[in-house]
Scaffold this motif. Structure first.
Motif, PDB file in Angstrom:
ATOM      1  N   LEU A  46      51.862  40.315  34.103  1.00 20.69           N
ATOM      2  CA  LEU A  46      50.419  40.095  34.059  1.00 20.69           C
ATOM      3  C   LEU A  46      49.675  41.103  33.188  1.00 20.69           C
ATOM      4  N   ASN A  47      50.307  42.234  32.911  1.00 18.28           N
ATOM      5  CA  ASN A  47      49.608  43.250  32.125  1.00 18.28           C
ATOM      6  C   ASN A  47      49.108  42.684  30.804  1.00 18.28           C
ATOM      7  N   HIS A  48      47.866  43.010  30.500  1.00 16.85           N
ATOM      8  CA  HIS A  48      47.213  42.646  29.246  1.00 16.85           C
ATOM      9  C   HIS A  48      47.007  41.145  29.065  1.00 16.85           C
ATOM     10  N   ARG A  49      46.976  40.402  30.149  1.00 18.08           N
ATOM     11  CA  ARG A  49      46.664  38.969  30.092  1.00 18.08           C
ATOM     12  C   ARG A  49      45.167  38.786  30.326  1.00 18.08           C
ATOM     13  N   ARG A  50      44.730  37.543  30.305  1.00 19.77           N
ATOM     14  CA  ARG A  50      43.335  37.197  30.569  1.00 19.77           C
ATOM     15  C   ARG A  50      43.270  36.296  31.787  1.00 19.77           C
ATOM     16  N   MET A  51      42.157  36.393  32.513  1.00 19.08           N
ATOM     17  CA  MET A  51      42.022  35.618  33.738  1.00 19.08           C
ATOM     18  C   MET A  51      40.580  35.174  33.918  1.00 19.08           C
ATOM     19  N   ILE A  52      40.390  33.954  34.403  1.00 20.68           N
ATOM     20  CA  ILE A  52      39.076  33.450  34.790  1.00 20.68           C
ATOM     21  C   ILE A  52      39.131  33.127  36.275  1.00 20.68           C
ATOM     22  N   ASP A  53      38.152  33.603  37.023  1.00 15.36           N
ATOM     23  CA  ASP A  53      38.052  33.325  38.457  1.00 15.36           C
ATOM     24  C   ASP A  53      36.822  32.460  38.685  1.00 15.36           C
ATOM     25  N   LEU A  54      37.048  31.192  39.045  1.00 13.80           N
ATOM     26  CA  LEU A  54      35.941  30.283  39.348  1.00 13.80           C
ATOM     27  C   LEU A  54      35.542  30.467  40.806  1.00 13.80           C
ATOM     28  N   GLY A  55      34.276  30.735  41.035  1.00 12.96           N
ATOM     29  CA  GLY A  55      33.822  31.064  42.387  1.00 12.96           C
ATOM     30  C   GLY A  55      34.198  32.503  42.697  1.00 12.96           C
ATOM     31  N   ALA A  56      33.837  33.404  41.794  1.00  9.16           N
ATOM     32  CA  ALA A  56      34.295  34.794  41.844  1.00  9.16           C
ATOM     33  C   ALA A  56      33.682  35.615  42.977  1.00  9.16           C
ATOM     34  N   GLY A  57      32.645  35.118  43.604  1.00  9.78           N
ATOM     35  CA  GLY A  57      32.053  35.841  44.728  1.00  9.78           C
ATOM     36  C   GLY A  57      31.590  37.225  44.338  1.00  9.78           C
ATOM     37  N   ASP A  58      32.036  38.222  45.082  1.00  6.97           N
ATOM     38  CA  ASP A  58      31.614  39.605  44.832  1.00  6.97           C
ATOM     39  C   ASP A  58      32.469  40.316  43.787  1.00  6.97           C
ATOM     40  N   GLY A  59      33.362  39.582  43.139  1.00  5.32           N
ATOM     41  CA  GLY A  59      34.146  40.137  42.038  1.00  5.32           C
ATOM     42  C   GLY A  59      35.413  40.859  42.428  1.00  5.32           C
ATOM     43  N   ARG A  60      35.772  40.829  43.698  1.00  4.49           N
ATOM     44  CA  ARG A  60      36.925  41.616  44.160  1.00  4.49           C
ATOM     45  C   ARG A  60      38.236  41.248  43.449  1.00  4.49           C
ATOM     46  N   VAL A  61      38.442  39.973  43.159  1.00  6.66           N
ATOM     47  CA  VAL A  61      39.696  39.544  42.529  1.00  6.66           C
ATOM     48  C   VAL A  61      39.743  39.963  41.058  1.00  6.66           C
ATOM     49  N   ILE A  62      38.651  39.757  40.326  1.00  6.29           N
ATOM     50  CA  ILE A  62      38.661  40.148  38.912  1.00  6.29           C
ATOM     51  C   ILE A  62      38.725  41.665  38.752  1.00  6.29           C
ATOM     52  N   ILE A  63      38.105  42.385  39.666  1.00  9.35           N
ATOM     53  CA  ILE A  63      38.168  43.853  39.625  1.00  9.35           C
ATOM     54  C   ILE A  63      39.598  44.317  39.885  1.00  9.35           C
ATOM     55  N   HIS A  64      40.239  43.729  40.874  1.00  9.26           N
ATOM     56  CA  HIS A  64      41.632  44.081  41.185  1.00  9.26           C
ATOM     57  C   HIS A  64      42.532  43.823  39.976  1.00  9.26           C
ATOM     58  N   ALA A  65      42.358  42.656  39.351  1.00 12.58           N
ATOM     59  CA  ALA A  65      43.187  42.306  38.184  1.00 12.58           C
ATOM     60  C   ALA A  65      42.944  43.273  37.032  1.00 12.58           C
ATOM     61  N   ALA A  66      41.689  43.619  36.811  1.00 11.81           N
ATOM     62  CA  ALA A  66      41.358  44.535  35.707  1.00 11.81           C
ATOM     63  C   ALA A  66      41.906  45.933  35.966  1.00 11.81           C
ATOM     64  N   GLU A  67      41.841  46.381  37.206  1.00 16.89           N
ATOM     65  CA  GLU A  67      42.316  47.731  37.533  1.00 16.89           C
ATOM     66  C   GLU A  67      43.837  47.819  37.544  1.00 16.89           C
ATOM     67  N   LYS A  68      44.478  46.938  38.276  1.00 15.70           N
ATOM     68  CA  LYS A  68      45.921  47.067  38.504  1.00 15.70           C
ATOM     69  C   LYS A  68      46.766  46.521  37.359  1.00 15.70           C
ATOM     70  N   TYR A  69      46.309  45.450  36.730  1.00 13.07           N
ATOM     71  CA  TYR A  69      47.130  44.790  35.718  1.00 13.07           C
ATOM     72  C   TYR A  69      46.548  44.899  34.301  1.00 13.07           C
ATOM     73  N   VAL A  70      45.504  45.686  34.137  1.00 10.25           N
ATOM     74  CA  VAL A  70      44.891  45.909  32.827  1.00 10.25           C
ATOM     75  C   VAL A  70      44.557  44.562  32.168  1.00 10.25           C
ATOM     76  N   MET A  71      44.038  43.642  32.960  1.00 11.23           N
ATOM     77  CA  MET A  71      43.693  42.319  32.467  1.00 11.23           C
ATOM     78  C   MET A  71      42.237  42.277  32.024  1.00 11.23           C
ATOM     79  N   ILE A  72      41.947  41.424  31.059  1.00 17.49           N
ATOM     80  CA  ILE A  72      40.567  41.097  30.702  1.00 17.49           C
ATOM     81  C   ILE A  72      40.187  39.931  31.609  1.00 17.49           C
TER      82      ILE A  72
END
Length: 94
Positions: free
Chosen positions: A41-67
């Motif tokens: 997953l490192n350096h991949r891209r991700m879209i979260d539909l219904g992202a809510g408070d952003g917890r999933v995109i933040i986790h992905a950006a922090e742990k997997y260096v994802m955009i």
């Protein structure tokens, strides 16, 4: 329901109709761990539909260096997500 999207205020109505059900950390951590075994997953891209408070995109950006991009309709949740992203200095990744 057919008139739902024809009103000027459908986004406000939707915010009241759709509850925020946050995904528990254990659930998205397990999902990311599994996906990471299939393909890195490192350096991949991700879209979260219904992202809510952003917890999933933040986790992905922090742990997997994802955009990451979060799509959310609830203005209050968007503000919360933006504040969390800013606090963690992830504006360049989320």
């Amino acid at each position: 329901m057919s008139d739902y999207f024809h009103t000027e205020s459908w986004k406000i109505i939707a915010q009241n109709d759709l509850p925020f059900l946050p995904t528990p950390h254990e659930v998205y951590e397990a999902a990311f761990t599994y996906l990471d075994t299939i393909f890195p997953l490192n350096h991949r891209r991700m879209i979260d539909l219904g992202a809510g408070d952003g917890r999933v995109i933040i986790h992905a950006a922090e742990k997997y260096v994802m955009i990451t991009v979060g799509i959310e309709i609830n203005l209050e949740l968007i503000s919360t997500a933006q504040a969390h992203i800013k606090d963690k200095k992830l504006e360049h990744k989320c």
